[in-house]
Design a protein around this motif. Structure first.
Motif, PDB file in Angstrom:
ATOM      1  N   SER A  15       0.841  -1.198   0.000  1.00  0.00           N
ATOM      2  CA  SER A  15       0.000   0.000   0.000  1.00  0.00           C
ATOM      3  C   SER A  15       0.880   1.253   0.000  1.00  0.00           C
ATOM      4  CB  SER A  15      -0.898   0.015   1.237  1.00  0.00           C
ATOM      5  OG  SER A  15      -0.129   0.255   2.406  1.00  0.00           O
ATOM      6  N   PRO A  16       0.437   2.317  -0.661  1.00  0.00           N
ATOM      7  CA  PRO A  16       1.215   3.564  -0.667  1.00  0.00           C
ATOM      8  C   PRO A  16       1.488   4.092   0.739  1.00  0.00           C
ATOM      9  CG  PRO A  16      -0.485   3.635  -2.344  1.00  0.00           C
ATOM     10  CD  PRO A  16      -0.751   2.400  -1.524  1.00  0.00           C
ATOM     11  N   GLN A  17       0.534   3.911   1.654  1.00  0.00           N
ATOM     12  CA  GLN A  17       0.721   4.399   3.015  1.00  0.00           C
ATOM     13  C   GLN A  17       1.860   3.662   3.714  1.00  0.00           C
ATOM     14  OE1 GLN A  17      -2.129   3.313   1.684  1.00  0.00           O
ATOM     15  NE2 GLN A  17      -3.469   5.138   1.613  1.00  0.00           N
ATOM     16  N   TYR A  18       1.936   2.359   3.490  1.00  0.00           N
ATOM     17  CA  TYR A  18       2.999   1.577   4.121  1.00  0.00           C
ATOM     18  C   TYR A  18       4.359   1.933   3.513  1.00  0.00           C
ATOM     19  CZ  TYR A  18       5.795  -2.411   5.642  1.00  0.00           C
ATOM     20  OH  TYR A  18       6.783  -3.190   6.178  1.00  0.00           O
ATOM     21  N   ILE A  19       4.417   2.065   2.201  1.00  0.00           N
ATOM     22  CA  ILE A  19       5.679   2.447   1.539  1.00  0.00           C
ATOM     23  C   ILE A  19       6.177   3.780   2.089  1.00  0.00           C
ATOM     24  CG2 ILE A  19       6.732   3.067  -0.669  1.00  0.00           C
ATOM     25  CD1 ILE A  19       4.619   1.192  -1.987  1.00  0.00           C
ATOM     26  N   ASP A  20       5.273   4.728   2.211  1.00  0.00           N
ATOM     27  CA  ASP A  20       5.648   6.059   2.702  1.00  0.00           C
ATOM     28  C   ASP A  20       6.115   6.001   4.156  1.00  0.00           C
ATOM     29  OD1 ASP A  20       5.469   9.108   2.160  1.00  0.00           O
ATOM     30  OD2 ASP A  20       4.411   8.849   4.064  1.00  0.00           O
ATOM     31  N   THR A  23       7.825   6.581   9.887  1.00  0.00           N
ATOM     32  CA  THR A  23       6.629   6.984  10.633  1.00  0.00           C
ATOM     33  C   THR A  23       5.717   5.809  10.961  1.00  0.00           C
ATOM     34  OG1 THR A  23       5.505   7.510   8.539  1.00  0.00           O
ATOM     35  CG2 THR A  23       6.655   9.314   9.667  1.00  0.00           C
ATOM     36  N   LEU A  24       6.242   4.576  10.890  1.00  0.00           N
ATOM     37  CA  LEU A  24       5.440   3.444  11.336  1.00  0.00           C
ATOM     38  C   LEU A  24       5.149   3.568  12.825  1.00  0.00           C
ATOM     39  CD1 LEU A  24       7.262   0.479   9.546  1.00  0.00           C
ATOM     40  CD2 LEU A  24       4.939   1.262   9.082  1.00  0.00           C
ATOM     41  N   ALA A  25       3.991   3.081  13.232  1.00  0.00           N
ATOM     42  CA  ALA A  25       3.678   3.043  14.655  1.00  0.00           C
ATOM     43  C   ALA A  25       4.702   2.162  15.376  1.00  0.00           C
ATOM     44  CB  ALA A  25       2.272   2.501  14.866  1.00  0.00           C
ATOM     45  N   ALA A  40      19.197   3.601   6.763  1.00  0.00           N
ATOM     46  CA  ALA A  40      19.807   2.403   6.180  1.00  0.00           C
ATOM     47  C   ALA A  40      18.817   1.256   6.115  1.00  0.00           C
ATOM     48  CB  ALA A  40      21.035   1.990   6.998  1.00  0.00           C
ATOM     49  N   MET A  41      17.931   1.124   7.115  1.00  0.00           N
ATOM     50  CA  MET A  41      16.913   0.068   7.081  1.00  0.00           C
ATOM     51  C   MET A  41      15.989   0.241   5.880  1.00  0.00           C
ATOM     52  SD  MET A  41      13.545  -0.757   9.248  1.00  0.00           S
ATOM     53  CE  MET A  41      12.652  -0.069   7.853  1.00  0.00           C
ATOM     54  N   ALA A  42      15.524   1.483   5.677  1.00  0.00           N
ATOM     55  CA  ALA A  42      14.622   1.747   4.564  1.00  0.00           C
ATOM     56  C   ALA A  42      15.314   1.519   3.223  1.00  0.00           C
ATOM     57  CB  ALA A  42      14.090   3.178   4.651  1.00  0.00           C
TER      58      ALA A  42
END
Length: 310
Positions: free
Chosen positions: A56-61, A67-69, A83-85
């Motif tokens: 999903s675009p929200q998860y990619i962003d 900004t993940l919970a 580096a993780m991303a």
């Protein structure tokens, strides 16, 4: 044979973290030393467009910007960092590149990948983006765009010791992708998703039982799917020395497993993309030995492809 890597993007993991991040660079060094015919190439990052074929675009962003919970980040198992991303994107990019190479040459691989616990909208179990799912969808899109005229059929042969729950969920109800998972019955994930074919193995399963189960699974796959492309998750974690595996497969058993999969695809002339998936040896040398053996077997089948190609 093309081999894609992204091991120079090392995650700044806290002291004592159980994920063996060093294994990726160590495997690249072993391949360079023992398989001089392998063409090692740095993977490029997967684009948002490619990732969005699955995620999903929200998860990619959220992955891109950290900004993940907190609970979602904990479920992945890695703390967020740039580096993780970047590494997550390049792990997918490596499988995308290996897929293109396999179409040309018959066999190609990713020195990492196999992030099969990732769902469309979340990560889990050290898996951020689902590289095999993204590469399968990209291959199908490329196939449609080249005017071939039929939908590309894909088989995922997942022999990591843990069930490929994210992959199974992503492709549920999709007749164009057949998901096969051979895994420990009592191992993570404890809530499993139904694959097209799930084969559950008991704790302590050794070579003979494991290989018999694989033979039966490949026979079932043969009856139920005629794939144009195979993705093989060659996890080293069924090995008896793996601290997360719970099975008892020897190095000889893992080599026999690899030969069965590559030979199954070769006999049917199906291009094969292979990825390393899991490996958490009590002695990291066991994981590296199993993975290097997979690459050696793959190299032998790659050579067969070159002998029949015009």
């Amino acid at each position: 044979m093309h081999a894609y890597y992204a091991d120079h993007f090392v995650l700044p993991l806290p002291e004592g973290h159980r994920f063996p991040m060093a294994k990726y660079r160590m495997l690249r060094d072993r391949i360079a030393e023992h398989l001089p015919g392998a063409v090692l190439k740095e993977a490029l990052p997967a684009s948002d467009e490619a990732l969005a074929r699955v995620h999903s675009p929200q998860y990619i962003d959220a992955v891109a910007h950290g900004t993940l919970a907190p609970a979602a980040q904990r479920e992945i198992g890695f703390p967020w960092s740039p580096a993780m991303a970047e590494r997550a994107r390049r792990s997918v990019g490596a499988t995308l590149a290996a897929t293109r190479a396999a179409w040309r040459e018959g066999v190609a691989g990713n020195l990492a990948g196999g992030t099969h616990h990732s769902y469309a909208d979340k990560g889990s179990g050290f898996c951020v983006f689902n590289d095999v799912a993204v590469a399968a969808r990209q291959a199908q899109a490329d196939h449609l765009n080249d005017g071939s005229g039929w939908p590309l059929q894909v088989a995922v042969i997942d022999l990591d010791v843990h069930q490929g729950n994210g992959t199974a969920h992503i492709f549920q109800g999709d007749d164009s992708v057949f998901t096969l998972s051979l895994h420990g019955a009592r191992n993570f994930p404890f809530r499993k998703e139904p694959s097209d074919l799930d084969v559950e193995l008991p704790d302590g399963c050794a070579d003979d039982e494991y290989l018999h189960a694989l033979d039966q699974a490949l026979e079932t796959l043969d009856h139920r799917c005629k794939p144009d492309l195979v993705f093989y998750l060659a996890g080293a974690d069924p090995h008896v020395g793996d601290r997360l595996g719970r099975l008892a497969v020897t190095h000889d058993g893992l080599e026999a497993r690899d030969r069965r999969v590559f030979d199954w695809a070769w006999q049917r002339r199906i291009p094969t993309v292979f990825v390393m998936a899991g490996g958490y040896g009590n002695d990291l040398e066991d994981t590296l030995q199993a993975q290097l053996t997979t690459w050696r077997v793959a190299w032998q089948y790659h050579q067969r492809w070159q002998n029949v190609r015009p």
